[in-house]
Design a protein around this motif. Sequence first.
Motif, short mmCIF file in Angstrom:
data_model
loop_
_atom_site.label_atom_id
_atom_site.label_comp_id
_atom_site.label_asym_id
_atom_site.label_seq_id
_atom_site.Cartn_x
_atom_site.Cartn_y
_atom_site.Cartn_z
N TYR A 1 -1.37 -3.80 3.41
CA TYR A 1 -1.78 -2.55 4.05
C TYR A 1 -1.08 -2.35 5.39
CZ TYR A 1 -4.98 0.68 6.42
OH TYR A 1 -5.52 1.73 7.12
N SER A 2 -0.91 -3.44 6.14
CA SER A 2 -0.23 -3.33 7.43
C SER A 2 0.58 -4.59 7.70
CB SER A 2 -1.22 -3.09 8.58
OG SER A 2 -1.98 -4.25 8.84
N ALA B 1 0.85 -1.19 0.00
CA ALA B 1 0.00 0.00 0.00
C ALA B 1 0.88 1.24 0.00
CB ALA B 1 -0.91 0.00 1.22
N GLU B 2 0.33 2.32 -0.54
CA GLU B 2 1.09 3.56 -0.60
C GLU B 2 1.50 4.02 0.80
OE1 GLU B 2 0.23 8.00 -2.21
OE2 GLU B 2 -0.37 6.32 -3.51
N GLU B 3 0.62 3.83 1.77
CA GLU B 3 0.93 4.16 3.15
C GLU B 3 0.86 2.88 3.99
OE1 GLU B 3 -1.05 7.53 4.84
OE2 GLU B 3 -1.09 8.55 2.90
N LEU B 4 1.97 2.17 4.06
CA LEU B 4 2.07 0.92 4.80
C LEU B 4 2.15 1.22 6.29
CD1 LEU B 4 2.47 -2.19 4.60
CD2 LEU B 4 4.92 -1.72 4.66
N ILE B 5 1.36 0.50 7.08
CA ILE B 5 1.33 0.68 8.52
C ILE B 5 2.12 -0.45 9.18
CG2 ILE B 5 -0.13 0.75 10.58
CD1 ILE B 5 -2.39 1.78 8.69
#
Length: 183
Positions: free
Chosen positions: A89-90, A3-7
């Motif tokens: 995503y995470s 994901a563009e913003e990996l958590i």
Amino acid sequence: MLAEELIVVDAASPLWNTARPLLDIALKIEQQNGSFSWHGWQKEPIDTFLQSLPVHCVLIAGVWQEDAAREQESLWLGCILEVREGAVYSVRTFTALEDAGLPPVAQLEPGFAHAQELLQLVKSSIAPVAWALFTDKATWDEWLLADKDDQQYIDKGQLLSSLAQQGRCVLLGNQVSHHRHHL
């Protein structure tokens, strides 16, 4: 793939030390051109696999290593990847679920009871489990690092299926009976 913003949920966990290099490799695979291969892992088959998963699900890897000094197996890698719409995503380790009721990581054993407990906790607190892989470090290394001299694609799913059929690892989850492996 990512994901563009990996958590990253619990980067302070001791298990993160074994998960971090895998994330570094995933970033390298994603950022390179399509012909880049790391031990047979390539971007296109990974993307294809992730796209074949449910819209929101989880992938789990639990890897135990024999500790000769303590004469027991200890968890070496306990990683949970949350996947949304075909992208990771995470990322979190099993330590993140201790507050939800999972026994402390040092007490987790490579058996059905803890695996079942982990699957239930992940499903209730994150998302349904598409795939869960439980194995020993030697089998993990054989699968993860399998390579061909000519840097060609290796069907990691087929290799993993073969290892499971040999009884060297256990695959659990909702996707096991529904999809052919495409890693």
